[in-house]
Motif scaffolding. Sequence first.
Motif, PDB file in Angstrom:
ATOM      1  N   SER A 145      40.089  26.747  81.630  1.00  0.00           N
ATOM      2  CA  SER A 145      40.456  27.182  82.981  1.00  0.00           C
ATOM      3  C   SER A 145      41.166  28.535  82.955  1.00  0.00           C
ATOM      4  N   LEU A 146      42.023  28.743  81.957  1.00  0.00           N
ATOM      5  CA  LEU A 146      42.752  30.020  81.867  1.00  0.00           C
ATOM      6  C   LEU A 146      41.878  31.166  81.394  1.00  0.00           C
ATOM      7  N   TYR A 147      40.969  30.858  80.475  1.00  0.00           N
ATOM      8  CA  TYR A 147      40.179  31.910  79.834  1.00  0.00           C
ATOM      9  C   TYR A 147      38.693  31.759  80.123  1.00  0.00           C
ATOM     10  N   ASP A 148      38.376  31.360  81.324  1.00  0.00           N
ATOM     11  CA  ASP A 148      36.998  31.269  81.770  1.00  0.00           C
ATOM     12  C   ASP A 148      36.360  32.650  81.682  1.00  0.00           C
ATOM     13  N   ARG A 149      35.133  32.701  81.200  1.00  0.00           N
ATOM     14  CA  ARG A 149      34.446  33.985  81.044  1.00  0.00           C
ATOM     15  C   ARG A 149      34.465  34.819  82.308  1.00  0.00           C
ATOM     16  N   GLN A 150      34.085  34.184  83.418  1.00  0.00           N
ATOM     17  CA  GLN A 150      33.998  34.931  84.674  1.00  0.00           C
ATOM     18  C   GLN A 150      35.365  35.465  85.080  1.00  0.00           C
ATOM     19  N   GLN A 151      36.399  34.668  84.868  1.00  0.00           N
ATOM     20  CA  GLN A 151      37.752  35.105  85.216  1.00  0.00           C
ATOM     21  C   GLN A 151      38.167  36.305  84.350  1.00  0.00           C
ATOM     22  N   ILE A 152      37.865  36.250  83.068  1.00  0.00           N
ATOM     23  CA  ILE A 152      38.192  37.362  82.168  1.00  0.00           C
ATOM     24  C   ILE A 152      37.400  38.603  82.554  1.00  0.00           C
ATOM     25  N   GLY A 166      52.377  25.121  67.095  1.00  0.00           N
ATOM     26  CA  GLY A 166      52.963  26.429  67.256  1.00  0.00           C
ATOM     27  C   GLY A 166      54.458  26.397  66.982  1.00  0.00           C
ATOM     28  N   ILE A 167      55.058  27.558  67.002  1.00  0.00           N
ATOM     29  CA  ILE A 167      56.498  27.707  66.785  1.00  0.00           C
ATOM     30  C   ILE A 167      57.141  27.979  68.150  1.00  0.00           C
ATOM     31  N   ALA A 168      58.240  27.300  68.440  1.00  0.00           N
ATOM     32  CA  ALA A 168      58.862  27.355  69.765  1.00  0.00           C
ATOM     33  C   ALA A 168      59.379  28.734  70.155  1.00  0.00           C
ATOM     34  N   ASP A 169      59.750  29.571  69.182  1.00  0.00           N
ATOM     35  CA  ASP A 169      60.297  30.879  69.556  1.00  0.00           C
ATOM     36  C   ASP A 169      59.226  31.962  69.679  1.00  0.00           C
ATOM     37  N   CYS A 170      57.969  31.570  69.709  1.00  0.00           N
ATOM     38  CA  CYS A 170      56.864  32.515  69.884  1.00  0.00           C
ATOM     39  C   CYS A 170      56.400  32.462  71.337  1.00  0.00           C
ATOM     40  N   PRO A 171      56.619  33.524  72.121  1.00  0.00           N
ATOM     41  CA  PRO A 171      56.250  33.502  73.541  1.00  0.00           C
ATOM     42  C   PRO A 171      54.784  33.171  73.804  1.00  0.00           C
ATOM     43  N   ALA A 172      53.885  33.631  72.953  1.00  0.00           N
ATOM     44  CA  ALA A 172      52.460  33.340  73.161  1.00  0.00           C
ATOM     45  C   ALA A 172      52.201  31.846  73.040  1.00  0.00           C
ATOM     46  N   MET A 173      52.834  31.201  72.089  1.00  0.00           N
ATOM     47  CA  MET A 173      52.644  29.763  71.897  1.00  0.00           C
ATOM     48  C   MET A 173      53.244  28.972  73.049  1.00  0.00           C
ATOM     49  N   THR A 174      54.429  29.371  73.481  1.00  0.00           N
ATOM     50  CA  THR A 174      55.074  28.613  74.565  1.00  0.00           C
ATOM     51  C   THR A 174      54.334  28.760  75.882  1.00  0.00           C
ATOM     52  N   SER A 175      53.547  29.826  76.033  1.00  0.00           N
ATOM     53  CA  SER A 175      52.765  29.960  77.258  1.00  0.00           C
ATOM     54  C   SER A 175      51.498  29.116  77.225  1.00  0.00           C
ATOM     55  N   LEU A 176      51.040  28.747  76.028  1.00  0.00           N
ATOM     56  CA  LEU A 176      49.812  27.961  75.894  1.00  0.00           C
ATOM     57  C   LEU A 176      50.056  26.479  75.615  1.00  0.00           C
ATOM     58  N   VAL A 177      51.047  26.186  74.791  1.00  0.00           N
ATOM     59  CA  VAL A 177      51.266  24.818  74.337  1.00  0.00           C
ATOM     60  C   VAL A 177      52.316  24.132  75.202  1.00  0.00           C
ATOM     61  N   ARG A 178      51.938  22.987  75.716  1.00  0.00           N
ATOM     62  CA  ARG A 178      52.869  22.149  76.476  1.00  0.00           C
ATOM     63  C   ARG A 178      53.157  20.933  75.600  1.00  0.00           C
ATOM     64  N   PRO A 179      54.330  20.921  74.976  1.00  0.00           N
ATOM     65  CA  PRO A 179      54.637  19.848  74.009  1.00  0.00           C
ATOM     66  C   PRO A 179      54.438  18.452  74.601  1.00  0.00           C
ATOM     67  N   GLY A 180      53.771  17.614  73.811  1.00  0.00           N
ATOM     68  CA  GLY A 180      53.512  16.247  74.238  1.00  0.00           C
ATOM     69  C   GLY A 180      52.288  16.118  75.127  1.00  0.00           C
ATOM     70  N   GLU A 181      51.831  17.216  75.696  1.00  0.00           N
ATOM     71  CA  GLU A 181      50.675  17.174  76.590  1.00  0.00           C
ATOM     72  C   GLU A 181      49.417  17.696  75.907  1.00  0.00           C
ATOM     73  N   ASN A 182      49.510  18.922  75.366  1.00  0.00           N
ATOM     74  CA  ASN A 182      48.324  19.492  74.727  1.00  0.00           C
ATOM     75  C   ASN A 182      48.615  20.061  73.339  1.00  0.00           C
ATOM     76  N   GLY A 183      49.771  19.755  72.774  1.00  0.00           N
ATOM     77  CA  GLY A 183      50.091  20.232  71.439  1.00  0.00           C
ATOM     78  C   GLY A 183      51.530  19.959  71.077  1.00  0.00           C
TER      79      GLY A 183
END
Length: 141
Positions: A56-63, A1-18
């Motif tokens: 965990s964030l987008y579990d069907r039941q939670q949505i 992702g690109i660092a200045d994109c709020p959607a990406m920064t909320s999902l991607v944790r650099p070094g951990e999951n992307g």
Amino acid sequence: GIADCPAMTSLVRPGENGALAADASPAGVAEALRPLMASVQLRQSMGQKSRELCSSLYDRQQIFDQWERLFYELTSHKGRTVMDGFTHEPFASMARLSSAARREWLYRNFGDPMPYSYEWWKERATWLWRSLRGKRDQLKN
């Protein structure tokens, strides 16, 4: 992702999951992808952590629960919206009418000419002429 994109920064944790590129330039993206391109194991572990995070964030039941809460909240406002104030107006359900058009329809006397039309100006000029003539006659007496 690109660092200045709020959607990406909320999902991607650099070094951990992307990885997040500093900017959208080819050089910035290449720099962010370099460690991932070099290691199969890193890509697989980050991919696994991303799946875990998203499941965990987008579990069907939670949505579904969030949608259900939204619908309950929306239905609690039934009968108390701005448009419900226009219940005596036959055009209330016509979305193409602006609120200004609805107000005009509600408060306008349809026996009068359309405001600022030729007939409206003629009527105003006639009224002004008669009132000035009446004043002149009063002054003579």
